[in-house]
Write a protein that holds these residues in place. Structure first.
Motif, PDB file in Angstrom:
ATOM      1  N   UNK A   1       9.795  20.842 -37.942  1.00 31.39           N
ATOM      2  CA  UNK A   1       8.470  20.367 -37.598  1.00 31.39           C
ATOM      3  C   UNK A   1       7.417  21.019 -38.488  1.00 31.39           C
TER       4      UNK A   1
ATOM      5  N   UNK B   1       7.266  16.119 -29.903  1.00 32.75           N
ATOM      6  CA  UNK B   1       7.402  14.683 -29.627  1.00 32.75           C
ATOM      7  C   UNK B   1       7.799  14.384 -28.186  1.00 32.75           C
ATOM      8  N   UNK B   2       7.920  15.426 -27.365  1.00 35.67           N
ATOM      9  CA  UNK B   2       8.227  15.171 -25.953  1.00 35.67           C
ATOM     10  C   UNK B   2       7.100  14.433 -25.244  1.00 35.67           C
TER      11      UNK B   2
ATOM     12  N   UNK C   1      14.162   7.396 -19.553  1.00 39.43           N
ATOM     13  CA  UNK C   1      13.581   8.720 -19.701  1.00 39.43           C
ATOM     14  C   UNK C   1      12.250   8.759 -20.417  1.00 39.43           C
ATOM     15  N   UNK C   2      11.801   7.631 -20.954  1.00 42.39           N
ATOM     16  CA  UNK C   2      10.622   7.659 -21.820  1.00 42.39           C
ATOM     17  C   UNK C   2       9.364   8.090 -21.071  1.00 42.39           C
TER      18      UNK C   2
ATOM     19  N   UNK D   1      21.864  13.188 -30.049  1.00 40.30           N
ATOM     20  CA  UNK D   1      20.720  13.488 -29.207  1.00 40.30           C
ATOM     21  C   UNK D   1      20.100  14.834 -29.559  1.00 40.30           C
ATOM     22  N   UNK D   2      20.342  15.252 -30.764  1.00 38.47           N
ATOM     23  CA  UNK D   2      19.785  16.536 -31.150  1.00 38.47           C
ATOM     24  C   UNK D   2      18.272  16.458 -31.243  1.00 38.47           C
ATOM     25  N   UNK D   3      17.616  17.471 -30.833  1.00 39.76           N
ATOM     26  CA  UNK D   3      16.166  17.473 -30.983  1.00 39.76           C
ATOM     27  C   UNK D   3      15.821  18.185 -32.282  1.00 39.76           C
ATOM     28  N   UNK D   4      14.696  17.820 -32.847  1.00 40.32           N
ATOM     29  CA  UNK D   4      14.279  18.488 -34.075  1.00 40.32           C
ATOM     30  C   UNK D   4      13.905  19.933 -33.753  1.00 40.32           C
TER      31      UNK D   4
ATOM     32  N   UNK E   1       7.648  20.459 -23.478  1.00 38.86           N
ATOM     33  CA  UNK E   1       8.483  21.470 -24.140  1.00 38.86           C
ATOM     34  C   UNK E   1       8.230  22.857 -23.571  1.00 38.86           C
TER      35      UNK E   1
END
Ligand code: FES
Ligand code: FES
Lengths: 173, 739
Positions: free
Chosen positions: A9, A61-62, A127-128, A1-4, A103
């Motif tokens: 980016x 991308x949030x 959660x989407x 579940x790591x975020x970039x 974010x």
């Protein structure tokens, strides 16, 4: 579940630009103020919706794509503190305005309260939709709404059906 | 996913399946090969593998963090949390020390070696399937850690015990007299031990199992950090979108040139078949969607187009109801010459799209062979079937390719994300862009128009009840519906257990009874939609139950109780009477009840609603729910699933349907496929009958089937029997505008 990370980016943006140099040089450079930071992007067409500039060019991308036709609210961001559906806002018209995305919520007082309420009420399922839900709720707070009157400002769709918990979460705000 | 209403019989774990490895940084990894539950009977017929080499690992880090690799897919149901609770209890660790992530899908983890079905998440089986193996792995890890401590101190393991520090950081330690070492300190020594026999599970009282611990996935879901498939970002990534033939079953005849600004134009379609779509690769998803819309394509129109029309499908269903050849799903003492039934009614249900909030997407990076290194195909996907995804990629790549799959979070699934069409397309596009990562995203319009829909159905029920004891004296149910199994190759003359689920296995004592299925031959693709056949049959059965109760003047709940035999079902219904204040609706409102038994669980719901006299709009105020899903892992996860199912169930009752005009899907976005909004959400109160001695029941799907009949029954009570809605949705033309 790591975020970039924002580093990858930026790398992505840069390399996308370099693989299509002709296009990039033919495009328009725009500076957007997102979550308090000025970011410059090159777009082929300034009528591209803000949603895709945030997601694909800035790596934020949030903010989510759900319908693209202003119905579902998954793409909601704040523009000058007002909730806007970013799928229907030209990126060009966002220049010079203050954009806040999910974010940026942790750096905002109302955002922190809303996030804490969402966790306390265990709102998200998949959660989407929840980025859009939170942005709509925070927008309503900034417009002076409190408690359940926040809910009446929110028309966002949730396929998982988390509405009962959202009602509970906003009742404390 | 599959109609796995069949119980998962016990999963046996043998010693040879128990694996121990050292983890990076001095940790311990304990793995179990998890034989998928040995599903019996009907489920086997649906080609679920009896066994696959799925392996899950629990890692005890030197930092005292416990990482649980979750073999099922997290799509909002809380599988990461529920399984981690079970692991934490067996390991005797504090909840704050536990982390969860999807298990990798690669050879080490067994994924790529599994069958085409491999791991899957569906059938409300997630925790039921995977908890025995994970629980055993946790118990075995605990034994190894204790053994490592005993070896260090030269004492017997029986001289050691466990303590959890009562203050931060809440680590678990092995102690013996004054000696004490934390799990993290023991992990690397434990990793050197040879696995012994399996440790008996359940030696400690439950601490977390049964408690509403906070979900592990929620913190990232309020910050934007949670990564769904659609959020995958890779260096140098480009973006693709696809446009499919507008008519179901149509194919590409000729394609124009690549649009200006596009990086590639790729035909996509089933392996070995003609292409049914074109994908465009561009600099952003927006450019790709726009370009895909602008490509000029000549499509062939299949001969099925006229028959795949909602008007024609309904007409054909009526003909098949009257004169089709039935397959008998249940014959319980049926005899000819019974009296004319007192009640006979036909119920109709539409095709439903899945409408997952996250549109279909998949990211692929294909790296061609270089020297002795074989080609590498990396796939990032939100999928309910990670092993099927690996198999899809392997089938498209050159022989000998290495395939790696990363299963991301799913922005809801509802059964749609088990399918492989979007994975296949992404791999086809990736192969056309060697060395360049490509993220393929379907536009919402393509997502709605190219689904594998919940089948339509027409269901006829003719029955009689006697007024003295409220007993049903005859029951006949004939269901005309397309079959998912038959469309996927099963025999058309065999019973499709998923198509008759909830009809051939009602909770009632029905004799004489005859349940028949007639195959509808429409070729609109159909697929598994949350609760599958029960989403159809419970509406017909539970509506008919109210019509029967009315025919003999019985209270709907008393009538149901008079025909039940299962004590758990009866307990649910009795509790529901109290919870819903049955018989005392608010002014101007009416109540309706429905019950169902399925997925190993028992469910009862009462809906309370009013109808606006001017507009006819239905307002649902309250849905009271009692559920017995056996052993409870996390009550709050159960409540969340029920609340969400009620919201989705109301939308299917009032608004949702997919229709076709000459093979062209008509609802292509949320404006014409209406979900409920927050303002329409009733109060959902949930009472859980805990049965810690019973097997774990499913919860993901069981909230759906009762909602529609409970609403229809309340509606008929309020407006009279002649106003009863026997066709879903109630308001077929309803739309949503932006708001
Ligand atoms: S994506 Fe913008 S409102 Fe749905
Ligand atoms: S939490 Fe899944 S769509 Fe709202």
């Amino acid at each position: 579940m790591a975020s970039e990370s924002s580093n990858s980016t930026a790398r992505n943006t840069a390399s996308t630009g370099s693989t299509s140099t002709t296009k990039a040089s033919a495009g328009t450079a725009l500076t957007l103020t997102v979550n308090g930071v000025n970011r410059t992007i090159t777009v082929a067409n300034t009528s591209m919706p803000l949603l895709w500039a945030l997601r694909d060019l800035l790596g934020l991308t949030g903010t989510k794509y759900g319908c693209g036709i202003e119905i579902c609210g998954a793409c909601t961001v704040l523009v000058n503190n007002q909730p806007e559906k970013s799928c229907d806002m030209d990126v060009g018209s966002a220049v010079g305005k203050s954009i806040m995305t999910i974010e940026g919520l942790a750096a905002d007082v109302d955002g922190q309260k809303a996030q804490a309420a969402w966790v306390a009420s265990q709102v998200p399922q998949c959660g989407y939709c929840q980025s859009g839900m939170l942005m709509a709720a925070v927008g309503a707070m900034k417009a002076g709404h409190h408690g359940t009157s926040i809910m009446s400002e929110m028309s966002n769709l949730c396929a998982c059906g988390t509405y009962q918990r959202i009602r509970k979460a906003v009742s404390s705000l | 996913m599959g109609a796995m209403n069949n119980e998962a019989s016990e999963v046996s774990v043998t010693r040879r399946d128990f694996l121990v490895r050292a983890a990076a940084g001095g940790g311990l990894m304990v793995g179990m090969q998890l034989p998928l539950a040995r599903l019996t009977g009907e489920a086997l017929a649906q080609s679920v593998p009896v066994q696959s080499s799925v392996t899950a690992w629990i890692t005890v880090g030197s930092d005292d963090l416990i990482t649980v690799q979750i073999p099922g897919s997290e799509m909002g149901q809380g599988i990461m949390t529920g399984l981690s609770q079970i692991v934490a209890d067996e390991l005797r660790v504090d909840w704050s020390r536990v982390r969860a992530r999807h298990a990798p899908v690669d050879a080490v983890h067994g994924g790529a070696n599994a069958s085409a079905w491999g791991r899957f998440t569906g059938g409300s089986l997630g925790i039921r399937l995977f908890s025995p193996g994970l629980r055993q792995a946790a118990a075995n890890a605990r034994t190894l850690l204790i053994q490592a401590a005993a070896n260090t101190w030269s004492v017997s393991p029986s001289a050691c015990s466990l303590v959890v520090s009562p203050t931060a950081p809440f680590v678990t330690s092995v102690v013996s007299g004054a000696k004490k070492l934390s799990y993290g300190a023991l992990a690397s020594a434990a990793a050197q031990l040879a696995p012994g026999a399996n440790t008996p599970v359940g030696q400690y009282p439950a601490a977390l199992v049964g408690a509403s611990v906070p979900r592990v996935d929620i913190p990232d879901k309020v910050t934007g950090a949670a990564q769904f498939g659609i959020d995958v970002t890779l260096p140098g990534m480009v973006f693709a979108s696809v446009r499919h033939a507008p008519v179901v079953g149509g194919t590409v005849s000729a394609v124009g040139t690549k649009p200006a600004g596009a990086l590639a134009l790729v035909k996509v379609g089933p392996v070995g078949g003609p292409s049914n779509g074109v994908a465009v690769v561009a600099a952003t998803t927006w450019d790709a969607i726009s370009a895909a819309r602008s490509v000029s394509v000549n499509w062939t129109t299949p001969t099925s187009a006229a028959a795949n029309d909602s008007v024609a499908i309904a007409a054909r269903a009526a003909v098949l109801m009257a004169s089709g050849t039935p397959v008998v799903a249940l014959n319980n003492n049926w005899v000819s010459g019974l009296p004319t039934p007192a009640v006979s009614a036909t119920y109709a249900l539409p095709y439903l799209a899945h409408a997952t909030m996250e549109p279909l997407n998949c990211t692929v990076r294909y790296t061609p062979a270089s020297g002795a290194t074989p080609p590498l195909c990396e796939v990032w996907a939100p999928t309910q079937g990670p092993d099927a995804t690996a198999a899809t990629a392997a089938a498209l790549c050159p022989a000998g390719s290495t395939v790696r799959v990363v299963n991301t979070l799913l922005g809801s699934g509802f059964g749609r994300k088990y399918e492989q069409d979007y994975i296949r397309e992404a791999v086809q596009v990736g192969l056309a862009m060697p060395g360049v990562p490509v993220k393929l995203t379907w536009s919402r319009e393509e997502d709605f128009a190219n689904d594998q829909y919940r089948p339509m159905a027409l269901s006829f029920i003719a029955a009689t009840a006697e007024p003295a004891h409220g007993r049903i004296t005859q029951w006949r149910n004939r269901i005309v519906t397309p079959s998912i199994a038959v469309q996927r190759g099963a025999s058309a003359t065999a019973v499709d257990s998923s198509a008759v689920d909830g009809a051939a296995n009602t909770p009632y004592r029905l004799s004489p009874a005859l349940i028949e299925q007639v195959l509808h031959d429409a070729t609109i693709p159909v697929g598994y939609w949350r609760s599958v056949g029960m989403s159809i049959n419970t509406f017909a059965v539970e509506s008919a139950m109210d019509e029967l109760a009315l025919s003999i003047g019985w209270d709907p709940i008393q009538f149901r109780l008079a025909n039940l035999t299962d004590t758990r079902m009866m307990a649910v219904l009795n509790a529901l009477k109290t919870l819903s204040a049955w018989g005392a609706p608010g002014k101007g409102r009416a109540q309706g009840v429905a019950i169902a038994a399925g997925f190993g669980s028992y469910m009862g719901q009462v809906a309370e609603l009013s109808v606006n006299a001017t507009t006819g709009a239905v307002s649902v105020y309250r849905v009271s729910t009692v559920v017995d899903c056996g052993m409870v892992i996390n009550p709050d996860l159960i409540r969340a699933q029920i609340e969400g199912a009620v919201a989705q169930g109301i939308a299917t009752t009032l608004y949702m349907q997919q229709t076709f005009v000459k093979g062209v899907a008509q609802a292509t976005n949320f404006n014409r496929y209406r979900l409920i909004r927050g303002s329409e959400m009733p109060v959902v109160d949930v009472q859980i009958i805990a049965g810690q001695g019973n097997p774990i029941g499913g919860i993901g799907e069981v909230g759906i089937p009762c909602v529609a009949p409970a609403i229809a029954n309340a509606y008929a009570r309020l407006l009279g029997a002649s106003a009863r809605k026997r066709s879903l949705p109630f308001f077929p033309g309803s739309t949503l505008s932006d708001g």
